[in-house]
Design an enzyme around this catalytic site. Sequence first.
Site, short mmCIF file in Angstrom:
data_model
loop_
_atom_site.label_atom_id
_atom_site.label_comp_id
_atom_site.label_asym_id
_atom_site.label_seq_id
_atom_site.Cartn_x
_atom_site.Cartn_y
_atom_site.Cartn_z
N GLU B 292 20.33 -11.83 -38.47
CA GLU B 292 21.13 -12.00 -38.41
C GLU B 292 21.07 -11.82 -39.85
O GLU B 292 22.19 -12.88 -40.97
CB GLU B 292 21.94 -13.18 -37.94
CG GLU B 292 22.00 -12.36 -36.01
CD GLU B 292 23.90 -12.85 -35.40
OE1 GLU B 292 24.92 -12.59 -34.64
OE2 GLU B 292 23.67 -14.24 -35.30
N CYS B 376 32.67 -14.21 -33.86
CA CYS B 376 33.28 -14.53 -35.28
C CYS B 376 33.56 -13.93 -35.68
O CYS B 376 34.72 -14.96 -36.61
CB CYS B 376 31.82 -15.24 -35.63
SG CYS B 376 30.62 -14.09 -35.56
#
Lengths: 587, 587
Positions: B292, B376
Amino acid sequence: MEPVSFENVLIRRGFWEQRIRAVQQTTTWACIDECERTHRVDNFRRAGGMQPGGFEGIYFNDSDVYKVLEGVAYVLTQRRDPALEAKADEIIDAICSAQQKDGYLYTYFILNTPEHRWTDMNLHEAYCLGHMIEGAIAYARATGKRKWLDAATRALDQMMRVNGPEGQHWVTGHEELELALVKLYRYTGEEKYIDYARWLVEERGHGHLKVPLSPEIDPSNPAYCQDDLPVRELTRVTGHAVRAMYYYSGVTDLASILHEEGYAAAMDRVWGNVVPANLYLTGGIGQSASNEGFTRDWSLPNLTAYCETCAAIGMAFWNHRMNLLHGMRKYADLVELEMYNGILAGISLEGDRFFYVNPLASVGAHHRQKWFGCSCCPTNLIRFIPSIGGYMACTDGDALVINQFIDSEAEIAVGEKRVRLCTTTDYPWDGNVRFTFEGFEGDLPVRLRCPGWCTEHSLTLNGRAVVDYAEGYYAVTVRAGDALRFEMAMPIRRVKADPRVREDAGRVAVMRGPVVYCAEAVDDPGLPDEYFHAELALDRDAPLREEWEPGLLGGVVTISGGGVRLVPYYAWDNREAGAMCVWMKEA
Amino acid sequence: MEPVSFENVLIRRGFWEQRIRAVQQTTTWACIDECERTHRVDNFRRAGGMQPGGFEGIYFNDSDVYKVLEGVAYVLTQRRDPALEAKADEIIDAICSAQQKDGYLYTYFILNTPEHRWTDMNLHEAYCLGHMIEGAIAYARATGKRKWLDAATRALDQMMRVNGPEGQHWVTGHEELELALVKLYRYTGEEKYIDYARWLVEERGHGHLKVPLSPEIDPSNPAYCQDDLPVRELTRVTGHAVRAMYYYSGVTDLASILHEEGYAAAMDRVWGNVVPANLYLTGGIGQSASNEGFTRDWSLPNLTAYCETCAAIGMAFWNHRMNLLHGMRKYADLVELEMYNGILAGISLEGDRFFYVNPLASVGAHHRQKWFGCSCCPTNLIRFIPSIGGYMACTDGDALVINQFIDSEAEIAVGEKRVRLCTTTDYPWDGNVRFTFEGFEGDLPVRLRCPGWCTEHSLTLNGRAVVDYAEGYYAVTVRAGDALRFEMAMPIRRVKADPRVREDAGRVAVMRGPVVYCAEAVDDPGLPDEYFHAELALDRDAPLREEWEPGLLGGVVTISGGGVRLVPYYAWDNREAGAMCVWMKEA
């Protein structure tokens, strides 16, 4: 025609021995470890009171344990392995401990909500039962041990009491039990299993499929589960590809055994729709991830091709049975296509990593994994590869029909004869195959398939040319001690797609023998990964040359020239991560 | 320079009002519903004894509830909504009920293994605490209610007793608390929060980060969590993009407040590495899904670009703070780039679907979703969009600095003055902006950013040209009743990438003002989805024309010509599914 069971074909060297060895040494234990780690085996122990705890995982996880044991059975036929057999026996004890007094055996409902047994046709009770039956038969054939098979037939009896002509309607939400029942009939000779398989097939297409507990299935689209039409009215392939293939396999089995013309005609129509309008060059089927299945005829995108490994295996199952039904080469051609491409790509050369999805192009982000949440594909590979011998030959009355070229020693009952057939070949790298026949008296009629891809071939019997050739088969009569030598020219072929496939327009792929080739970015650097599949170009006129490379990818023939270097599609993603494509721009 | 807090800027019409309205009417309730459905709120109720049951979900799920409430606070500033406020109060009661006697508040450990509190630096206790503090400050600013903020500061006190100069080492595995502590300092004026933020920053890079319970993090690679080097030694961006951006935001805040030259110099070096070698045209950062995060300089693939929405938001956070630190246009340019592209693409026009990943090309398989297991990004969008007013302006002593062009009415404390600033504009579609000033006496120095993309611009004060322009800023002195008119020419621009980016070689993209454009297959049919991004070509010499289309995609300026039709990148995937690309072949 009748199939030859796997345990009669021993594979001691060559291409398939290498794959079976990887399955035995690596895949079996890796899958057993994963089944333990993910509590798939524990679910049985818990249902049997051997261990505290509730159900863990996906509802149909029992099937993975069954499929792994089925694979173990095939492996044990090829090579004794006491440690592996002892572990299998231990797991079978756990499975049997979970069986309820009335015979019921499905841990999801035993551990969660026993009151919901046989209320939701899409929660895979019958599917898992089918896999249990297949596994238990294989284990009994391989080891002679019947404990598990007894449990499986008791579980089946329980189902038949609840769901059936005297009980409630039941449509198998995920087909599988149908073909398992035919195997059980073949193993036991009991006709009630055929009757039940037929009942299950006839249940479909009448709106009986209810899915109260599984909201993810759209009940307004019964085609997803092949429940949109009664079997005799089928005209085209629909829905979830694996379900469809398992269904058609069962229906085709029944067409053979029951001589049901309505079934056979339906299968012929559907087959003509799958091939070629919904078939990738690699044998992959099921274009879309959204339904794990079929979309529109001639819509065959390469990069987003779903092509589940299990669907390719299902396609081999079905075509094997269509070949038994009709005895036509085109079906065995498809079994071969799956063997060397669509299926084999699903497992790494080491046997430790798997593809669930098999696109024909990648921008570099598609890689094999050790296991999956829904891990049907590894557990299907583990049972397909070591049972490959079962696809080699079949019998047609007193004749032997040889369909696939697998280096092996087989002992086959043909009518009254027991024929020892020894096959020696480096197929698929080389087109020469030698067959010798021993162990019987008198004349043995043999039919030998010449693959559809092959345009130049010859067969000799003890050195004399055989000329009886028609519709893809040589016909010859042999006696014990005879040797057949089959020679197939295996030139590199440039192939084009049907012009109705937009994604392949102006593109070319390369095959040699049954093997589809692909380009990997690791061999053809220069283009960014994301444009590799779009821009890699093969020169239209350049000569292509083949080379046997024993040190590469477990030993492969590579193809080079025209600006590219190609490796077999089945062997891709065994080196560095990167882009891949099968269809190249023609420049 | 000092920021202007969100609650002082009211947005009543125009581009951002439309987005804030969607967040209020749709996103807030959708996210609250998801937090309830997935038991994120129930975890608090269970930890507080209001409900039976154990912890459900991912360990850091508390943070989503905090972030949704923070978004609700911003929304409530813009528009009163008693039903929404009542629901927020109810959730805050649940949160507060979960607080332990000693102040500790993190449901994962409270419900699972209280004995493991503060033992694993990667299980996001400090991260969630940071989000709680941010949310509680926003809620207090918006509503005046302090209950939640009191709970948050008590939870922080508990952490500070356990982890700190007098307690044990603590490296925040996922940064966030640092910037929250600065906000808390700004809100309360208490210096202990700044001291603690500095202590946390100084903890990094000394090998203190231990991750005993989280095996998915490779402890041999501390760069993943920016723990490879002490702060003053940083030279380049590493690891997880969101963690990096939150960390740099905190460090930059401290550099401003503490005048820490070592911090500022480190941030300047890292910024020079992120921009442009690790920045996509859209403002996206973090190329790779595997970490990520960041990979190699100039490696910027479009199709597999990760570009997490949260990372773009983090980039806006950081550049906003770099602008406060240095007062240079280039940072505000990046905030603008994120506002209209990298961030805004993460949410559908309706406000009900989200992207976690924002590639610059798609073959048709990438679509917005309602929610994610790790959710998120939706819960970051809900707090970024309605707080957009906080990025419009800042103060520099007795001067007002206007950075972004947002139709709004603001009341800003500039030194001793309370300035009412009214901004009228159709930006980003039109380059004309009118500012009027009211409510104060005497002279107000104003600096106005002229965006880096703009090469032809003018400013007039009550009709007279302003000529004081340097380094991207106009400087002018205004009095109450004055009007500024800012005119930016907004031609269509063809842009090229740095030649070190292989994926963009020979390609061109189109921008207008701050808006990046893209082509969608729905507008440009003809190519199969899988080749769209590779083969779509823009004629090198063809004129491009713009058109305001009020009925399309909520009202956008489209760009057509040269064989393509383009829409703003932020608005893609709001119609039919299909392929998309930003960089087109130049033909």
